[in-house]
Design a protein around this motif. Structure first.
Motif, PDB file in Angstrom:
ATOM      1  N   ASN A  44       0.822  -1.222   0.000  1.00 19.19           N
ATOM      2  CA  ASN A  44       0.000   0.000   0.000  1.00 19.19           C
ATOM      3  C   ASN A  44       0.855   1.270   0.000  1.00 19.19           C
ATOM      4  O   ASN A  44       0.437   2.301   0.519  1.00 19.19           O
ATOM      5  N   ASN A  56      -6.015   2.650  -1.819  1.00 13.27           N
ATOM      6  CA  ASN A  56      -5.498   1.305  -1.544  1.00 13.27           C
ATOM      7  C   ASN A  56      -4.867   0.716  -2.792  1.00 13.27           C
ATOM      8  O   ASN A  56      -5.324   0.991  -3.904  1.00 13.27           O
ATOM      9  N   TYR A  91      -3.513  -5.298  -0.968  1.00 13.59           N
ATOM     10  CA  TYR A  91      -3.323  -4.831   0.411  1.00 13.59           C
ATOM     11  C   TYR A  91      -4.415  -5.379   1.331  1.00 13.59           C
ATOM     12  O   TYR A  91      -4.121  -5.901   2.413  1.00 13.59           O
ATOM     13  N   ASP A  92      -5.648  -5.290   0.911  1.00 10.87           N
ATOM     14  CA  ASP A  92      -6.746  -5.727   1.775  1.00 10.87           C
ATOM     15  C   ASP A  92      -6.642  -7.225   2.098  1.00 10.87           C
ATOM     16  O   ASP A  92      -6.828  -7.647   3.242  1.00 10.87           O
ATOM     17  N   THR A  93      -6.316  -8.015   1.070  1.00 10.43           N
ATOM     18  CA  THR A  93      -6.188  -9.466   1.299  1.00 10.43           C
ATOM     19  C   THR A  93      -5.033  -9.745   2.260  1.00 10.43           C
ATOM     20  O   THR A  93      -5.167 -10.546   3.198  1.00 10.43           O
ATOM     21  N   LEU A 125      -3.763  -7.811   4.475  1.00  5.41           N
ATOM     22  CA  LEU A 125      -4.152  -7.364   5.822  1.00  5.41           C
ATOM     23  C   LEU A 125      -4.974  -8.430   6.535  1.00  5.41           C
ATOM     24  O   LEU A 125      -4.744  -8.717   7.712  1.00  5.41           O
ATOM     25  N   ASN A 126      -5.927  -8.985   5.793  1.00  3.18           N
ATOM     26  CA  ASN A 126      -6.788 -10.010   6.398  1.00  3.18           C
ATOM     27  C   ASN A 126      -6.012 -11.280   6.713  1.00  3.18           C
ATOM     28  O   ASN A 126      -6.262 -11.934   7.726  1.00  3.18           O
ATOM     29  N   ASN A 180      -2.627  -1.456  10.667  1.00  6.79           N
ATOM     30  CA  ASN A 180      -4.024  -1.896  10.600  1.00  6.79           C
ATOM     31  C   ASN A 180      -4.225  -3.300  11.157  1.00  6.79           C
ATOM     32  O   ASN A 180      -5.221  -3.544  11.848  1.00  6.79           O
ATOM     33  N   SER A 198      -9.478 -10.906  -1.565  1.00  2.87           N
ATOM     34  CA  SER A 198     -10.713 -10.525  -0.869  1.00  2.87           C
ATOM     35  C   SER A 198     -11.667  -9.876  -1.866  1.00  2.87           C
ATOM     36  O   SER A 198     -11.270  -9.487  -2.970  1.00  2.87           O
ATOM     37  N   ALA A 227     -12.937  -6.926  -1.645  1.00  2.00           N
ATOM     38  CA  ALA A 227     -12.499  -5.539  -1.892  1.00  2.00           C
ATOM     39  C   ALA A 227     -11.391  -5.507  -2.950  1.00  2.00           C
ATOM     40  O   ALA A 227     -11.393  -4.645  -3.840  1.00  2.00           O
ATOM     41  N   ASP A 228     -10.455  -6.457  -2.880  1.00  2.00           N
ATOM     42  CA  ASP A 228      -9.369  -6.469  -3.869  1.00  2.00           C
ATOM     43  C   ASP A 228      -9.867  -6.854  -5.263  1.00  2.00           C
ATOM     44  O   ASP A 228      -9.383  -6.326  -6.268  1.00  2.00           O
TER      45      ASP A 228
END
Ligand code: F6P
Length: 323
Positions: free
Chosen positions: A129, A136, A140-142, A144-145, A180, A261, A263-264
């Motif tokens: 990120n 974003n 990044y979202d994946t 992070l999770n 995060n 994810s 979001a990604d």
């Protein structure tokens, strides 16, 4: 533009395949010929192009990694390498490149465009990120999770054994994943390169945690943290608090893998589409990004020079909530 080529380069990121799918299918929709290039810039140099159509990208929206493969090309850093890459593009009649990757990828695209005038457009794909011009980056979202789920698991064993864990997450020079995932998992401290940390501050946090009756805790450390390596931090803590039972966990490349994810997938679809449309609108040497839900195009040079700021408010909230 009539003929475009697309590639993924640098560290892979979940959602790169979804971005590739969006590029190929948007190109098909607008009757552009589309080629995939294997292994990033190496494929340009080695003439590794393959014609892609809508069926070549079937079902890849769910897949981690990149079906085109990726590389950090050393050869492309040389003028001779770039010359060979240009000759291959010329031979095939490629008039624009869609470059999916992070800052190294964009540096390559920028210089290639400046030297040979070939049109380039960037799509930000990196778990770190650390690219300016998009809220974003894809992956990044994946990541992070993935980090959050891994730290949750570490929490279980930390609690059972009354242990202190230092957990290192990726991010190169950026602390977004650490900040995060640390907040999301209730870390007592989060050490990131954007923040000046000291061992004294860390020790004070341990003391506060003890006073508050905490029997186990997790400290999330960004790999780019400047205070010292995670092992040095664990060692220093053991010296300061000999009773602590301390363990270190480095999450590493697990953070780069896995199915993207939602979001990604959505972001990758938007940006892959925007890259092709941007090229058709005559844009070049820019990156497609998403800011406050709007597609924006940022000069590649700016995207790699500037940095997204971390939110110090998140650190403060995490400090208040963790103990
Ligand atoms: O840029 C993505 C990233 O995973 C960084 O977080 C990390 O510093 C680096 O790549 C690791 O690179 P490699 O996979 O080449 O070891």
């Amino acid at each position: 533009v009539k003929k475009i080529a697309v590639f993924t380069s640098g560290g892979d990121a979940p959602g790169m395949n979804a971005a590739l799918r969006a590029v190929v299918r948007t190109a098909n929709h607008y009757n552009l010929e589309c080629y995939g290039v294997r292994e990033g810039y190496n494929g340009l140099i080695n003439n590794d192009f393959t014609r892609m159509g809508p069926r070549s990208v079937k079902n890849i929206i769910t897949e981690g990694g990149t079906i085109l493969k990726s590389a950090r090309s050393l050869e492309f850093k040389t003028k001779e390498g770039r010359q060979a890459a240009y000759e291959n593009c010329k031979k095939l009649g490629i008039d624009a490149l869609v470059c999916i990757g992070g800052d190294g990828t964009f540096r390559g695209a920028n210089i290639f465009n400046e030297e040979f005038g070939i049109k380039v457009i960037g799509v930000p794909g990196t778990i770190d990120n650390d690219i300016f011009g998009t809220d974003n980056t894809i992956g990044y979202d994946t990541a992070l999770n993935t980090a959050m789920e891994a730290i949750d698991k570490i929490r279980d064993t930390a609690t059972s054994h009354n242990r202190v864990f230092f957990v290192e997450v990726m991010g190169r020079d950026a602390g977004f994943i650490a900040l995060n995932s640390g907040l999301a998992t209730g870390a007592i401290d989060i050490l990131i390169p954007e923040q000046k940390d000291s061992i004294e501050d860390l020790f004070r946090t341990f003391e506060r945690a003890e006073k508050a009756g905490k029997a186990s805790s997790i400290v999330v450390v960004a790999e780019g943290e400047k205070l010292g390596s995670i092992y040095d931090l664990a060692k220093a803590t053991k010296a300061g608090f000999p009773d602590y039972d301390i363990r270190v966990a480095v999450l590493g490349h697990i953070q780069r893998g896995g199915s993207p994810s939602c979001a990604d997938r959505v972001l990758a679809s938007q940006l892959g589409y925007a890259a092709v449309v941007g090229l058709m609108e005559g844009r070049t040497n820019v990156m497609a990004g998403l800011k406050s839900n709007q597609i924006v195009y940022t000069p590649i040079e700016e995207a790699i020079k500037k940095h997204n700021e971390i939110d110090p408010g998140l650190l403060k909230i995490s400090e208040i909530l963790a103990i």
